[in-house]
Structure formats: C-alpha cells, structure tokens
Design a protein around this motif. Structure first.
Motif, PDB file in Angstrom:
ATOM      1  N   HIS A 133       0.831  -1.220   0.000  1.00  0.00           N
ATOM      2  CA  HIS A 133       0.000   0.000   0.000  1.00  0.00           C
ATOM      3  C   HIS A 133       0.861   1.264   0.000  1.00  0.00           C
ATOM      4  O   HIS A 133       0.470   2.303   0.536  1.00  0.00           O
ATOM      5  CB  HIS A 133      -0.953   0.009   1.202  1.00  0.00           C
ATOM      6  CG  HIS A 133      -1.879  -1.169   1.235  1.00  0.00           C
ATOM      7  ND1 HIS A 133      -2.924  -1.310   0.349  1.00  0.00           N
ATOM      8  CD2 HIS A 133      -1.896  -2.287   2.011  1.00  0.00           C
ATOM      9  CE1 HIS A 133      -3.554  -2.446   0.600  1.00  0.00           C
ATOM     10  NE2 HIS A 133      -2.949  -3.059   1.602  1.00  0.00           N
ATOM     11  N   GLY A 419      -9.421 -10.657  -3.279  1.00  0.00           N
ATOM     12  CA  GLY A 419      -9.077  -9.492  -2.461  1.00  0.00           C
ATOM     13  C   GLY A 419     -10.258  -8.569  -2.261  1.00  0.00           C
ATOM     14  O   GLY A 419     -10.483  -8.055  -1.166  1.00  0.00           O
ATOM     15  N   LYS A 420     -11.041  -8.352  -3.346  1.00  0.00           N
ATOM     16  CA  LYS A 420     -12.235  -7.515  -3.225  1.00  0.00           C
ATOM     17  C   LYS A 420     -13.274  -8.147  -2.299  1.00  0.00           C
ATOM     18  O   LYS A 420     -14.067  -7.445  -1.670  1.00  0.00           O
ATOM     19  CB  LYS A 420     -12.844  -7.290  -4.601  1.00  0.00           C
ATOM     20  CG  LYS A 420     -11.972  -6.482  -5.561  1.00  0.00           C
ATOM     21  CD  LYS A 420     -11.819  -5.043  -5.107  1.00  0.00           C
ATOM     22  CE  LYS A 420     -11.037  -4.223  -6.117  1.00  0.00           C
ATOM     23  NZ  LYS A 420     -10.858  -2.806  -5.684  1.00  0.00           N
ATOM     24  N   ALA A 421     -13.254  -9.489  -2.234  1.00  0.00           N
ATOM     25  CA  ALA A 421     -14.217 -10.197  -1.385  1.00  0.00           C
ATOM     26  C   ALA A 421     -13.719 -10.342   0.051  1.00  0.00           C
ATOM     27  O   ALA A 421     -14.376 -10.988   0.875  1.00  0.00           O
ATOM     28  CB  ALA A 421     -14.508 -11.575  -1.972  1.00  0.00           C
ATOM     29  N   GLY A 422     -12.568  -9.778   0.344  1.00  0.00           N
ATOM     30  CA  GLY A 422     -12.033  -9.841   1.698  1.00  0.00           C
ATOM     31  C   GLY A 422     -11.281 -11.111   2.011  1.00  0.00           C
ATOM     32  O   GLY A 422     -11.046 -11.423   3.178  1.00  0.00           O
ATOM     33  N   SER A 423     -10.902 -11.876   0.986  1.00  0.00           N
ATOM     34  CA  SER A 423     -10.159 -13.113   1.198  1.00  0.00           C
ATOM     35  C   SER A 423      -8.837 -13.034   0.440  1.00  0.00           C
ATOM     36  O   SER A 423      -8.393 -11.958   0.045  1.00  0.00           O
ATOM     37  CB  SER A 423     -10.997 -14.310   0.730  1.00  0.00           C
ATOM     38  OG  SER A 423     -10.352 -15.527   1.024  1.00  0.00           O
ATOM     39  N   SER A 424      -8.189 -14.187   0.243  1.00  0.00           N
ATOM     40  CA  SER A 424      -6.918 -14.228  -0.468  1.00  0.00           C
ATOM     41  C   SER A 424      -6.695 -15.627  -1.018  1.00  0.00           C
ATOM     42  O   SER A 424      -7.378 -16.583  -0.629  1.00  0.00           O
ATOM     43  CB  SER A 424      -5.754 -13.838   0.458  1.00  0.00           C
ATOM     44  OG  SER A 424      -5.593 -14.822   1.465  1.00  0.00           O
TER      45      SER A 424
END
Length: 542
Positions: A133, A419-424
């Motif tokens: 980031h 990533g958009k779904a909050g996972s990996s």
C-alpha cells in the motif's frame, strides 16, 4: 615525379571531399522540413501512441498513483523520452536523405512500448502496491524495472542478431502475443461489453476499417474515427444522464517539468530482483522485435544503420527511467505504411512535440474525461490481436506458448476478485487441494515466470516439430535450471498476496521433470534417424 603524383592525389581527394560536402549541403537545403505526407504520417503515428498515454493515466490507480502524481512525476519522463527518440529518428532520416541524395526517406516510428505498460502495471507495480500500500515504493519498483530494461536494450544493440538467428520464431512471438492477448485484449474487450452503449459501436467501426483496409477520404485514421464516435456517444448519453463512469480527477493546467530520480538508491532492495523474470524477457524480445522492424524498414528502401537505431531505443528508455517514467520505449511497426502515405521526417518530430505538449501541460486527465478507456480500448485491442506470422508447422508451438501468459492473467484475476471479497489465495488454497475440479496450484505455478515459460515451451515444441531434438533438449535443460532456482514455477502464498520464490532447489519436481524431458529429447536425437529410417522402410514394405 612520384612526389608530383602524390600531391595530385591529395589535391584530388580534397576536391572530391569539398564537392561532396557542397553537394550534401545543397541537397540538405532543398529538402523540405515538412511535407503533406507528414500530416498523414503524424496522425497515423499519433493515434498509435495516444491510447498509451491514456492508459498510463487511466490505469494509474492500480499502482496507487494519484492523478497529480502521474501528471507531475510520470508523464514528464514519458514526454522527454518520446521526444528524444522521435527527434533522433527524424534527424537520422534527414541525414540518410542527404547522404543518398534521395527525398523519400521516412523516419522510423517510435513511442512508448504498449505491452510493457500492462506488464509493469499488472505484474510489477500493481503487486507491489497491493502488498505494501505504498505508491512510492511501487513507482520505484517500476523505475527499477524500466532501468534494467534500458540496460538490456542498450546492450542488445551490440549482440542481438545471434539470439535472433538461434531462436525459433514461435518462441519470439509467444511471450509478447500471450501478454497482448491476456492483458491488452481480454481486459479491454470485457470493458467494451461492460459499456456497450459507448464502446461497442466504436469497436465495430474500428475493426471493420482496419480489417478491410478501406482508405477514408482525406486519409483520416480509423482510430480517429472510432474515438470521435465514442466521444460523441459519451457526450450525448451524459447529457441525458444515461451514462456514468468513474470520474477521473483533473489537475490544474500548467507546465509540469520532469524531476530526476536518484536511480542509484533503487538497487538496494533485494526483492525487486525477482522481477528479472519479467524484465529480461520483455527487454530482449523488444530488442529482437526492433531488429525485425529494422529489417522491414530496410526492405522498404531505407537502409539505416542497425546499431545506432537500436541504441537510441535503449537510451530513450534509460532517459525515461532517470526522469521518473517506469515505461520503456520501442520502435513501432508501420514504417512502410507511413512511407506509402508520403511521410518523411517531419511527422516523427511533430509527434514528439505534440506528445511533449500533452504530457507537460496536464491536459491528459481532462482528455480521459471525454474519451474513457473503454472508448480508446478497441485501438489497443486491435494491435494486440495482430500477431506476427509464423510457419504453419509452428502453430501448435504458438498455441502452447500462449497458455502460460493466460494462466498468469487468470491468477491475477482470481487474486483480485478474492481481495475484493475480503479473502486471499492463501486462504482458499486448501479448499482446492487434492482432487479439486480446479487445479488452482497448477494455474499459479504455470503463471509464475510466464514470459520465460512461454518462450521455453514454444521454442522446444517448434524445434521438436522440425525434429531438431538436440536443440529442443537444450531449451528443456534451460527450463530445468530455471526451475531449480525458482525463476519459473516457484511461488509463495501469504495473506498479503502471491510472490515469487527465488532460491536453490525450490521447485525440484519441475526441475526433475524438465531434466528428464531433456534426456528424452536427446534420446530422440540419437535414435531418431534410425526410427525414421525404419518407419520409411515399413511404409515402403506396405
């Protein structure tokens, strides 16, 4: 008597030299700086490179770059590198015209390297920003990659021909073709069908005009027609509140000058060296492609010196990196078309000056509001679909060579969605182990080092088709060595994302398999003639 003869020879040489200089000066004065054909050439070249500038601005958020950052730190470096290259190739064309006494010499087209825009954004800077980031860190990673690319391009000017002669054409084509298909074509085609009201008709118009090679009145470039139609649709639908898109932040108009970057401080980060698997193949392939372009230029009648032409490409990329642009430059195809339209040297210089004006004044974000990426995208899609011709017997090698880059693209797509779904990927990987219907680990492994894997498989298959088994074994041996060091196929999954895994013996199963494959190919080279003779005897016996 001998002294008199030597003096006469010296005087004659001096007179010839003076006459030659006077003749070249007279020819140079007669050569116009700009012709009507240069207008056509300028529009053709400009609309080949203009979508690249929009891409740099439109895709900047992937790397965490703000519009102000792109305008103030990235685009000025792009402008100076493109200007330097265009002015050099214009000067080179004019110099050849004076030297040969011709008035029809056309400059080599030049601009930003489109495939590397996608490669460096989605495979280098984007992943760095996703993990850290830190937009500045991502920018530095891109500059580091571009700097190494410039070094390879510059060195390639002195020894590229050997590699070109010993590498099958399929292996030269596949990495760039796979990159173009995956990152240039698929993403923008999906974007067109997401915004069909403003982007589908321009794509139909553009593809029709390019495919049919219709010449429009006044030689209007097809790209200009498509972009104008798209911009008109955007304006009309916005007026009636029927079109909404992500707003692109503007910047205050002004003069944004380049700022030098401390490039020596970029070499201290060890993790960036893992991106060599992306940088080195792209830089080498770009140099080889530039060499092939120069051969086409020579066939069209303009015999430029090879080494200075290639060297300028590398120098321009180095200039770009030193001034803050993470995007390498390249020679463009299309010299023959520009020459047929009457372009000479002025079109190249004008393209560099117009690009300079667009990049240094902060107007590109405003242009992107009028011409969204979905509208400019079809121009990029078309050039991504235009593959280099290969021999028919290498088609299977080309098809196989495309798969690793598609795997790499699919992996990045899955990673983005998760990533958009909050996972990996690290979190969901256990669910896809064993006998899962989706071989996710295989998808990831094939995509790691996809550019190199593409080249290796395409070369080995193309050589096997030609029954050149010993050479194919050499390529498989290289794959074994690269696997052993983790340059291809090795990876590490963490909650922060997917990273390469460089080290010794990190992908032993791949190294063993490739080594065994190389041994098998050597066996084919040894026994192949006997087997072929036996099969021919069997056929004769029938």
């Amino acid at each position: 008597m001998q002294l008199r003869s030597e003096l006469a020879s010296i005087v004659s040489g001096l007179l010839d030299s003076c006459c030659k200089e006077l003749m070249e000066e007279r020819i140079g004065r007669r050569l116009p700086w700009f012709t009507s054909g240069d207008v056509d050439g300028f529009f053709g070249l400009f609309f080949s490179g203009f979508p690249d500038l929009l891409l740099i601005v439109g895709l900047a958020p992937v790397c965490g770059f703000s519009t102000e950052f792109v305008t103030g730190r990235v685009l000025p470096g792009v402008a100076l590198s493109v200007l330097a290259g265009n002015l050099f190739y214009a000067w080179q064309a004019r110099r050849l015209a004076v030297k040969t006494g011709r008035s029809d010499v056309t400059a080599i087209p030049f601009g930003v390297n489109t495939p590397t825009i996608f490669a460096y954004i989605f495979l280098v800077m984007g992943p760095v920003y996703a993990r850290t980031h830190d937009a500045t860190l991502a920018w530095h990673a891109g500059i580091f990659a571009s700097l190494l690319s410039g070094v390879v391009q510059t060195a390639g000017a002195f020894g590229t021909d050997w590699l070109r002669r010993h590498t099958p054409r399929a292996a030269l084509l596949c990495p760039l073709a796979g990159l173009a298909l995956a990152y240039l074509c698929l993403g923008f085609v999906f974007g067109v069908f997401q915004q069909p009201a403003v982007a589908l008709l321009p794509m139909i118009v553009l593809f029709t005009l390019y495919a049919s090679r219709l010449r429009l009145p006044g030689r209007i470039p097809p790209a200009l027609v498509a972009i104008v139609i798209g911009a008109g649709l955007v304006a009309v639908l916005r007026h009636f509140h029927l079109y909404e898109d992500a707003a692109v932040a503007g910047v205050a108009p002004g003069i944004y000058l380049p700022h030098p970057v401390n490039i020596f401080g970029l070499f201290g980060r060890g993790e960036w060296w893992s991106y060599l698997t992306i940088v080195l193949p792209l830089a080498a392939l770009d140099t080889l492609a530039s060499l092939q372009i120069l051969e086409g230029v020579k066939a069209a009648g303009d015999d430029f010196e090879t080494r200075p032409s290639l060297l300028m490409n590398g120098v321009a990329t180095l200039v770009a990196a030193c001034l803050g642009s993470p995007f390498p430059t390249t020679l463009y195809v299309g010299h023959a078309a520009h020459k047929a339209n009457g372009a000479r040297s002025g079109y190249s210089a004008l393209n560099g000056l117009v690009t300079l004006a667009l990049c240094l004044t902060g107007v590109l974000p405003l242009v992107l509001r009028v011409i969204p990426l979905e509208v400019a995208g079809p121009v990029i899609v078309w050039f991504g679909l235009v593959f280099v011709e290969v021999p028919a017997n290498q088609a299977i090698a080309v098809a196989m060579g495309l798969i690793p880059m598609l795997a790499q693209w699919a992996t990045s797509l899955v990673d983005t969605v998760l990533g958009k779904a909050g996972s990996s990927l690290a979190a969901v990987m256990p669910a896809f182990s064993g006998g899962s219907e989706l071989a996710l680990s295989g998808l990831i492994a094939l995509g790691q080092g996809g550019l190199l894997t593409s080249m290796l498989w395409a070369a080995a298959l193309a050589l096997a088709v030609q029954r050149r088994f010993a050479q194919a074994a050499a390529w498989m041996g290289v794959a074994a060595v690269l696997s052993a060091f983790g340059v291809i196929h090795a990876y590490t999954l963490t909650p922060a994302g997917l990273t390469g895994r460089i080290g010794w013996w990190v992908a032993p199963e791949f190294a063993f398999a490739y080594a065994a494959g190389a041994a098998f190919l050597l066996g084919c080279a040894w026994f192949g003639p006997k087997l072929r003779a036996g099969s021919e005897a069997g056929i004769d016996g029938l």
